[in-house]
Design a protein around this motif. Structure first.
Motif, PDB file in Angstrom:
ATOM      1  N   LEU A  90      -2.826 -13.423  -0.836  1.00 19.20           N
ATOM      2  CA  LEU A  90      -2.895 -12.092  -1.096  1.00 19.20           C
ATOM      3  C   LEU A  90      -3.056 -11.077  -0.140  1.00 19.20           C
ATOM      4  CD1 LEU A  90      -4.080 -10.095  -3.337  1.00 19.20           C
ATOM      5  CD2 LEU A  90      -6.384 -10.921  -2.974  1.00 19.20           C
ATOM      6  N   ALA A  91      -3.532 -11.801   1.077  1.00 20.41           N
ATOM      7  CA  ALA A  91      -3.368 -11.103   2.489  1.00 20.41           C
ATOM      8  C   ALA A  91      -2.007 -10.683   2.847  1.00 20.41           C
ATOM      9  CB  ALA A  91      -4.025 -11.701   3.538  1.00 20.41           C
ATOM     10  N   SER A  92      -1.149 -11.546   2.648  1.00 21.98           N
ATOM     11  CA  SER A  92       0.186 -11.353   2.889  1.00 21.98           C
ATOM     12  C   SER A  92       0.900 -10.105   2.005  1.00 21.98           C
ATOM     13  CB  SER A  92       1.047 -12.597   2.750  1.00 21.98           C
ATOM     14  OG  SER A  92       2.516 -12.287   2.870  1.00 21.98           O
ATOM     15  N   TYR A  93       0.653 -10.154   0.937  1.00 22.99           N
ATOM     16  CA  TYR A  93       0.746  -9.274  -0.082  1.00 22.99           C
ATOM     17  C   TYR A  93       0.379  -7.879   0.232  1.00 22.99           C
ATOM     18  CZ  TYR A  93       0.358  -6.441  -4.628  1.00 22.99           C
ATOM     19  OH  TYR A  93       0.664  -5.418  -5.707  1.00 22.99           O
ATOM     20  N   LEU A  94      -0.965  -7.689   0.647  1.00 19.99           N
ATOM     21  CA  LEU A  94      -1.534  -6.439   0.851  1.00 19.99           C
ATOM     22  C   LEU A  94      -0.882  -5.861   2.196  1.00 19.99           C
ATOM     23  CD1 LEU A  94      -5.205  -7.188   0.461  1.00 19.99           C
ATOM     24  CD2 LEU A  94      -3.716  -5.712  -1.050  1.00 19.99           C
ATOM     25  N   MET A  95      -0.552  -6.689   3.094  1.00 24.03           N
ATOM     26  CA  MET A  95       0.265  -6.235   4.474  1.00 24.03           C
ATOM     27  C   MET A  95       1.699  -5.642   3.709  1.00 24.03           C
ATOM     28  SD  MET A  95      -0.818  -8.477   7.511  1.00 24.03           S
ATOM     29  CE  MET A  95      -0.309 -10.118   6.832  1.00 24.03           C
ATOM     30  N   ARG A  96       2.174  -6.273   2.948  1.00 20.95           N
ATOM     31  CA  ARG A  96       3.466  -6.295   2.550  1.00 20.95           C
ATOM     32  C   ARG A  96       3.927  -5.035   1.649  1.00 20.95           C
ATOM     33  NH1 ARG A  96       4.508 -10.766   0.729  1.00 20.95           N
ATOM     34  NH2 ARG A  96       4.423 -10.254  -1.477  1.00 20.95           N
ATOM     35  N   GLU A  97       2.874  -5.122   0.605  1.00 17.03           N
ATOM     36  CA  GLU A  97       2.866  -4.047  -0.486  1.00 17.03           C
ATOM     37  C   GLU A  97       1.905  -2.733  -0.476  1.00 17.03           C
ATOM     38  OE1 GLU A  97       5.249  -4.279  -2.926  1.00 17.03           O
ATOM     39  OE2 GLU A  97       6.108  -6.361  -1.807  1.00 17.03           O
ATOM     40  N   ARG A  98       0.993  -3.029   0.384  1.00 16.13           N
ATOM     41  CA  ARG A  98      -0.272  -1.950   0.350  1.00 16.13           C
ATOM     42  C   ARG A  98      -0.193  -1.295   1.722  1.00 16.13           C
ATOM     43  NH1 ARG A  98       1.214  -2.237  -4.052  1.00 16.13           N
ATOM     44  NH2 ARG A  98       0.097  -2.532  -5.984  1.00 16.13           N
ATOM     45  N   ASN A  99       0.688  -1.904   2.462  1.00 15.36           N
ATOM     46  CA  ASN A  99       0.527  -1.067   3.900  1.00 15.36           C
ATOM     47  C   ASN A  99      -0.803  -1.448   4.852  1.00 15.36           C
ATOM     48  OD1 ASN A  99       3.217  -0.301   3.405  1.00 15.36           O
ATOM     49  ND2 ASN A  99       2.443   1.469   2.495  1.00 15.36           N
ATOM     50  N   VAL A 100      -1.564  -2.564   4.405  1.00 11.03           N
ATOM     51  CA  VAL A 100      -2.621  -2.690   5.227  1.00 11.03           C
ATOM     52  C   VAL A 100      -2.604  -3.223   6.524  1.00 11.03           C
ATOM     53  CG1 VAL A 100      -4.977  -3.884   5.235  1.00 11.03           C
ATOM     54  CG2 VAL A 100      -3.987  -3.235   2.815  1.00 11.03           C
ATOM     55  N   PRO A 101      -2.877  -2.706   7.683  1.00 12.40           N
ATOM     56  CA  PRO A 101      -2.686  -3.033   8.901  1.00 12.40           C
ATOM     57  C   PRO A 101      -3.299  -4.562   8.975  1.00 12.40           C
ATOM     58  CG  PRO A 101      -3.412  -0.899   9.116  1.00 12.40           C
ATOM     59  CD  PRO A 101      -3.899  -1.360   7.677  1.00 12.40           C
ATOM     60  N   ARG A 102      -2.482  -5.388   9.857  1.00 11.76           N
ATOM     61  CA  ARG A 102      -3.120  -6.607  10.207  1.00 11.76           C
ATOM     62  C   ARG A 102      -4.360  -7.019  10.762  1.00 11.76           C
ATOM     63  NH1 ARG A 102      -0.481 -11.874  10.376  1.00 11.76           N
ATOM     64  NH2 ARG A 102       1.700 -10.913  10.325  1.00 11.76           N
ATOM     65  N   ASP A 103      -4.566  -5.941  11.836  1.00 13.26           N
ATOM     66  CA  ASP A 103      -5.826  -5.912  12.562  1.00 13.26           C
ATOM     67  C   ASP A 103      -7.176  -5.292  11.892  1.00 13.26           C
ATOM     68  OD1 ASP A 103      -5.297  -3.375  12.467  1.00 13.26           O
ATOM     69  OD2 ASP A 103      -5.174  -2.679  14.665  1.00 13.26           O
ATOM     70  N   LYS A 104      -6.827  -4.816  10.626  1.00  7.53           N
ATOM     71  CA  LYS A 104      -8.287  -4.554  10.023  1.00  7.53           C
ATOM     72  C   LYS A 104      -7.993  -5.416   8.482  1.00  7.53           C
ATOM     73  CE  LYS A 104      -7.688  -0.566   7.044  1.00  7.53           C
ATOM     74  NZ  LYS A 104      -8.237   1.077   7.105  1.00  7.53           N
ATOM     75  N   LEU A 105      -7.422  -6.425   8.655  1.00  5.93           N
ATOM     76  CA  LEU A 105      -7.480  -7.477   7.490  1.00  5.93           C
ATOM     77  C   LEU A 105      -7.983  -8.488   7.511  1.00  5.93           C
ATOM     78  CD1 LEU A 105      -6.487  -7.875   4.432  1.00  5.93           C
ATOM     79  CD2 LEU A 105      -4.139  -8.503   5.105  1.00  5.93           C
ATOM     80  N   PHE A 106      -8.933  -9.151   6.790  1.00  9.97           N
ATOM     81  CA  PHE A 106      -9.646 -10.548   6.954  1.00  9.97           C
ATOM     82  C   PHE A 106      -9.428 -11.263   5.757  1.00  9.97           C
ATOM     83  CE2 PHE A 106     -11.349  -7.249   9.681  1.00  9.97           C
ATOM     84  CZ  PHE A 106     -11.313  -7.918  10.983  1.00  9.97           C
ATOM     85  N   VAL A 107      -9.256 -12.654   5.856  1.00 11.60           N
ATOM     86  CA  VAL A 107      -9.493 -13.386   4.752  1.00 11.60           C
ATOM     87  C   VAL A 107     -10.740 -14.177   4.570  1.00 11.60           C
ATOM     88  CG1 VAL A 107      -8.382 -15.634   3.891  1.00 11.60           C
ATOM     89  CG2 VAL A 107      -6.891 -13.786   4.805  1.00 11.60           C
ATOM     90  N   ILE A 108     -11.479 -14.164   3.635  1.00 10.35           N
ATOM     91  CA  ILE A 108     -12.627 -14.640   3.116  1.00 10.35           C
ATOM     92  C   ILE A 108     -12.334 -15.303   1.885  1.00 10.35           C
ATOM     93  CG2 ILE A 108     -15.336 -14.587   2.902  1.00 10.35           C
ATOM     94  CD1 ILE A 108     -15.253 -11.961   4.807  1.00 10.35           C
TER      95      ILE A 108
END
Length: 283
Positions: free
Chosen positions: A68-86
């Protein structure tokens, strides 16, 4: 709210969907937005703009899995440095205490296959073939979840099927403890996008029960290795069921080790750490 005596929040943690509303209502509050699925798979693409706005206005974005994190970066333009996996987890304390065998499965012969969850999401063909793959037509199939027509028909035709209806999460522990193989056989005719963002909770619960588990594929499995036996077809099941039974003790040990690395206690510590970092501005 500004005129009330209630203190304003320091941080707001939501699962999204409110756009700028909370940000405007509490402009000084930090904000964490959690994503728990690929929402577009269920609600359609219309909410894409709202999602993007949610994530842009967040101080941190949390995904429940790496797929899901990969999807958010690719499809929703979420920057890697503010994305966390819990990710997901299990209540190890609840499973650590041996429970009495439920009365309504005492007549069910071993080995017992068990499905726990929404039967509407299960693959009826794979479920039926899992039962048929038991050695010498022995054993039983325990179905726990809201009843559906195909499950009623299967139970009416085969006395080895125990259709129990819904059970509480607390009661479900005892059922899993007294079964032999967990089934996570989901309907593969659904849109592949529905499985893209899922990190199935049932995997962690079955792991905590030490159940060898047979599952249809999830993209998250590529990121989070686990001991589940993954099947794509009826032919795969014919091999997986005997393997799960013959290697039960080894698979059970590996499932318990997986659960011990993924407790809700661990997830709480990760969330608590993130909250502290957001509040301190150290991201």
């Amino acid at each position: 709210m500004a005129d009330s005596d209630q203190p304003e929040p320091d941080l707001i943690w939501t699962t999204g969907g409110d756009g700028r509303a909370l940000k405007d209502a509490f402009p000084r509050a930090k904000r964490i937005v959690q994503c728990v699925d690929v929402y577009e798979a269920y609600a359609g693409p219309a909410q894409k703009k709202l999602e993007i706005e949610d994530y842009e206005n967040a101080d941190a974005v949390v995904a429940i899995g790496y797929s899901l994190a990969s999807y958010l970066m690719r499809e929703r333009n979420v920057p890697r440095d503010k994305l966390f996996v819990i990710g997901q987890g299990a209540d190890l304390g609840a499973f650590a205490v041996p429970k009495a065998e439920p009365e309504d499965i005492r007549a069910a012969p071993h080995p017992r296959l068990v499905w726990l969850g929404l039967l509407a999401k299960a693959d009826p063909v794979l479920i039926r073939h899992a039962l048929e793959s038991l050695p010498s037509k022995e054993g039983s199939l325990i179905l726990i979840g809201p009843e559906v027509d195909w499950a009623r028909d299967l139970a009416a035709k085969d006395s080895r099927v125990f259709l129990l209806g819904s059970r509480s999460a607390e009661d479900a522990v005892s059922y899993l403890q007294h079964c032999d193989v967990g089934l996570m056989l989901y309907d593969q005719t659904r849109s592949p996008m529905q499985y893209l963002g899922q990190n199935p909770l049932k995997l962690y619960e079955m792991a905590a029960a030490g159940l060898p588990t047979i599952s249809t594929p999830h993209r998250e499995y590529d990121f989070t290795p686990n001991p589940a036996l993954v099947v794509n077809s009826v032919d795969d099941l014919a091999t997986a069921i005997p393997k799960a039974l013959s290697e039960k003790y080894d698979l059970s040990r590996r499932m318990l080790e997986f659960a011990n690395r993924n407790s809700w206690g661990d997830r709480f510590l990760e969330a608590n750490s993130l909250v502290r970092r957001v509040l301190s501005g150290s991201l």
